[in-house]
Design an enzyme around this catalytic site. Structure first.
Site, PDB file in Angstrom:
ATOM      1  N   MET A 138       0.918  -1.104   0.004  1.00 54.92           N
ATOM      2  CA  MET A 138       0.033  -0.080  -0.129  1.00 54.92           C
ATOM      3  C   MET A 138       0.862   1.274  -0.052  1.00 54.92           C
ATOM      4  O   MET A 138       0.544   2.371   0.354  1.00 54.92           O
ATOM      5  CB  MET A 138      -0.910  -0.118   1.201  1.00 54.92           C
ATOM      6  CG  MET A 138      -1.838  -1.088   1.220  1.00 54.92           C
ATOM      7  SD  MET A 138      -3.372  -0.881   2.060  1.00 54.92           S
ATOM      8  CE  MET A 138      -2.662  -0.894   3.603  1.00 54.92           C
ATOM      9  N   HIS A 144       9.309  -3.725   3.130  1.00 55.76           N
ATOM     10  CA  HIS A 144       8.886  -3.887   1.822  1.00 55.76           C
ATOM     11  C   HIS A 144      10.332  -4.150   0.919  1.00 55.76           C
ATOM     12  O   HIS A 144      10.213  -4.782   0.073  1.00 55.76           O
ATOM     13  CB  HIS A 144       8.172  -2.652   1.280  1.00 55.76           C
ATOM     14  CG  HIS A 144       7.023  -2.246   2.142  1.00 55.76           C
ATOM     15  ND1 HIS A 144       6.871  -0.980   2.703  1.00 55.76           N
ATOM     16  CD2 HIS A 144       5.909  -2.885   1.986  1.00 55.76           C
ATOM     17  CE1 HIS A 144       5.821  -1.070   3.379  1.00 55.76           C
ATOM     18  NE2 HIS A 144       5.120  -2.134   2.922  1.00 55.76           N
ATOM     19  N   GLY A 148       4.948  -9.687   4.311  1.00 60.12           N
ATOM     20  CA  GLY A 148       5.770  -9.604   5.415  1.00 60.12           C
ATOM     21  C   GLY A 148       5.188 -10.562   6.496  1.00 60.12           C
ATOM     22  O   GLY A 148       3.753 -10.426   6.578  1.00 60.12           O
ATOM     23  N   GLN A 149       5.947 -11.261   7.202  1.00 63.46           N
ATOM     24  CA  GLN A 149       5.215 -12.211   8.101  1.00 63.46           C
ATOM     25  C   GLN A 149       4.725 -11.294   9.488  1.00 63.46           C
ATOM     26  O   GLN A 149       4.124 -11.685  10.468  1.00 63.46           O
ATOM     27  CB  GLN A 149       6.141 -12.968   8.977  1.00 63.46           C
ATOM     28  CG  GLN A 149       5.970 -14.187   9.695  1.00 63.46           C
ATOM     29  CD  GLN A 149       4.971 -15.085   9.078  1.00 63.46           C
ATOM     30  OE1 GLN A 149       4.970 -15.313   7.944  1.00 63.46           O
ATOM     31  NE2 GLN A 149       3.877 -15.316  10.016  1.00 63.46           N
ATOM     32  N   LYS A 150       5.127  -9.887   9.545  1.00 65.63           N
ATOM     33  CA  LYS A 150       4.614  -8.770  10.581  1.00 65.63           C
ATOM     34  C   LYS A 150       3.065  -8.896  10.370  1.00 65.63           C
ATOM     35  O   LYS A 150       2.475  -8.876  11.760  1.00 65.63           O
ATOM     36  CB  LYS A 150       4.898  -7.389  10.235  1.00 65.63           C
ATOM     37  CG  LYS A 150       4.597  -6.491  11.524  1.00 65.63           C
ATOM     38  CD  LYS A 150       5.026  -5.255  11.566  1.00 65.63           C
ATOM     39  CE  LYS A 150       4.516  -4.266  10.600  1.00 65.63           C
ATOM     40  NZ  LYS A 150       3.037  -3.958  10.838  1.00 65.63           N
ATOM     41  N   ASP A 151       2.576  -9.178   9.153  1.00 64.39           N
ATOM     42  CA  ASP A 151       1.119  -9.553   9.359  1.00 64.39           C
ATOM     43  C   ASP A 151       0.832 -10.958   9.302  1.00 64.39           C
ATOM     44  O   ASP A 151       0.236 -11.399   8.272  1.00 64.39           O
ATOM     45  CB  ASP A 151       0.548  -8.706   8.088  1.00 64.39           C
ATOM     46  CG  ASP A 151       0.675  -7.431   8.148  1.00 64.39           C
ATOM     47  OD1 ASP A 151      -0.105  -6.623   8.965  1.00 64.39           O
ATOM     48  OD2 ASP A 151       1.625  -6.664   7.299  1.00 64.39           O
ATOM     49  N   GLN A 192      -2.636 -12.144   8.038  1.00 62.22           N
ATOM     50  CA  GLN A 192      -2.982 -12.012   6.786  1.00 62.22           C
ATOM     51  C   GLN A 192      -2.253 -13.196   5.841  1.00 62.22           C
ATOM     52  O   GLN A 192      -2.967 -13.447   5.052  1.00 62.22           O
ATOM     53  CB  GLN A 192      -2.085 -10.621   6.546  1.00 62.22           C
ATOM     54  CG  GLN A 192      -2.250  -9.872   5.078  1.00 62.22           C
ATOM     55  CD  GLN A 192      -1.929  -8.718   4.716  1.00 62.22           C
ATOM     56  OE1 GLN A 192      -2.696  -7.689   5.130  1.00 62.22           O
ATOM     57  NE2 GLN A 192      -0.747  -8.468   4.244  1.00 62.22           N
ATOM     58  N   SER A 227       7.102  -0.430  10.125  1.00 61.95           N
ATOM     59  CA  SER A 227       5.723  -0.092   9.693  1.00 61.95           C
ATOM     60  C   SER A 227       5.107   0.989   9.023  1.00 61.95           C
ATOM     61  O   SER A 227       6.067   2.124   9.539  1.00 61.95           O
ATOM     62  CB  SER A 227       4.603  -0.325  11.017  1.00 61.95           C
ATOM     63  OG  SER A 227       3.366  -0.024  10.735  1.00 61.95           O
ATOM     64  N   SER A 228       4.542   1.254   7.964  1.00 64.83           N
ATOM     65  CA  SER A 228       4.365   2.573   7.413  1.00 64.83           C
ATOM     66  C   SER A 228       3.743   3.300   8.323  1.00 64.83           C
ATOM     67  O   SER A 228       3.874   4.717   8.259  1.00 64.83           O
ATOM     68  CB  SER A 228       3.232   2.491   6.303  1.00 64.83           C
ATOM     69  OG  SER A 228       4.004   1.382   5.319  1.00 64.83           O
TER      70      SER A 228
HETATM   71  O1  PAF Z   1      -0.188  -5.858   3.853  1.00 59.88           O
HETATM   72  C1  PAF Z   1      -0.501  -5.098   3.021  1.00 59.88           C
HETATM   73  O2  PAF Z   1       0.258  -3.892   2.827  1.00 59.88           O
HETATM   74  C2  PAF Z   1      -1.896  -4.807   2.376  1.00 59.88           C
HETATM   75  O3  PAF Z   1      -2.800  -5.416   3.386  1.00 59.88           O
HETATM   76  C3  PAF Z   1      -1.962  -5.495   1.064  1.00 59.88           C
HETATM   77  C4  PAF Z   1      -1.647  -7.204   1.241  1.00 59.88           C
HETATM   78  C5  PAF Z   1      -1.015  -5.063   0.140  1.00 59.88           C
HETATM   79  C6  PAF Z   1      -3.319  -5.700   0.541  1.00 59.88           C
HETATM   80  O4  PAF Z   1      -3.796  -4.450   0.555  1.00 59.88           O
END
Ligand code: PAF
Length: 312
Positions: A41, A48, A159-162, A165, A197-198
């Site tokens: 994002m 990233h 990324g494994q931080k999420d 997800q 993190s952003s």
């Molecule tokens: O982790 C993120 O930045 C977002 O959830 C993703 C995977 C790009 C989906 O918008």
């Protein structure tokens, strides 16, 4: 921009429509080259960039998508405050090895009449799903499915931080028979242990210092587990204690099965310790894998893809 960055920026193209994306990837696909996708994002940071660099090492062509997905934000202010820095992101992505930046508009991703959603049941109701509402993972699952269908990569990097997800995306890719490998790479941390993190850029200096309570909480539970403590209650209390010592309000602190995300009563094998907390107005998440077996005890056992414990 240095001359090296300028060169790489000139090599990397930015495309904004699905048809441009497909046309740009067509020669590589025809030649049987491998394509890696790094969905983002934007507001790119070292986390990233490590995904892009790994994709560059492992794939012949690397696409970075940059799309602030409005449907995964449960708070309007979070969406509005989310940092947007396309010029800077373009330079960073190019320098890290991206060949193509896909930066579509909201209308390109969700054209008028769009009426489909992807929902992953069972894995999305807890943790982030409970805290942020069902629309969060519905939004993530929908946009990731769309990005995978648009770019049709061989490998997609997250990324494994999420951590939740990643579990959700692996499930949807398998359930929908998407021909893609989902790669999860370790959390990248600042020198003092804060997970990149952003949203870190939204912290004031005082909040930035208090945010260190998150990696400290993971470390406290990890240290306790290393002494032989196996009770989930004791491990969670150690983590919560660190957060409250710094006046950081926990949204959740949970010890769960890393594959099913079911809560655990005790630590046996590996467990995901996940935290979400507010530091001022900024919501941060972090996690680590705790192991009942000290690292290195059985080198024969294959290890789960590493989630680095904070190195503070
Ligand atoms: O982790 C993120 O930045 C977002 O959830 C993703 C995977 C790009 C989906 O918008």
């Amino acid at each position: 921009m240095s001359s090296t960055n300028l060169d790489s920026a000139m090599r990397m193209r930015t495309v904004r429509t699905v048809s441009e994306l497909r046309a740009a990837l067509e020669p590589a696909r025809r030649d049987g080259l491998t394509i890696g996708l790094v969905p983002t994002m934007g507001a790119l940071h070292e986390g990233h960039l490590s995904l892009i660099r790994t994709a560059h090492e492992q794939c012949d062509r690397v696409v970075v998508s940059l799309f602030v997905n409005p449907v995964q934000f449960n708070e309007r202010t979070d969406l509005e405050r989310y940092p947007r820095r396309e010029r800077r992101d373009t330079d960073l992505a190019a320098a890290a090895g991206a060949d193509l930046l896909f930066a579509p508009s909201v209308e390109e991703v969700y054209p008028r009449g769009f009426a489909t959603a992807v929902e992953v049941f069972g894995l999305t109701e807890r943790l982030e799903g409970e805290a942020r509402g069902a629309e969060h993972f519905r939004g993530v699952a929908t946009v990731v499915t769309k990005l995978l269908c648009m770019a049709m990569p061989d490998v997609a990097y997250f990324g494994q931080k999420d951590a939740q997800q990643v579990v959700v995306i692996r499930r949807l890719a398998e359930d929908l028979n998407l021909p893609v490998r989902i790669a999860a790479l370790p959390t990248v941390r600042e020198h003092d242990g804060l997970a990149m993190s952003s949203r870190n850029s939204l912290l004031s200096p005082a909040e930035r210092a208090r945010a260190l309570a998150l990696p400290a909480a993971l470390r406290a539970a990890g240290d306790l587990a290393a002494t032989g403590e196996r009770s989930s209650g004791a491990l969670l209390a150690a983590a919560r204690g660190e957060l409250s010592r710094s006046g950081v309000e926990a949204e959740y602190v949970a010890l769960v099965n890393p594959d099913t995300l079911e809560p655990l009563e005790s630590l046996a094998g590996e467990a995901l310790l996940a935290i979400a907390a507010r530091v001022g107005a900024v919501r941060l998440i972090d996690n680590t894998v705790l192991s009942a077996q000290p690292t290195g005890e059985d080198p024969q056992q294959p290890k789960r893809e590493a989630i680095t414990l904070c190195s503070v």
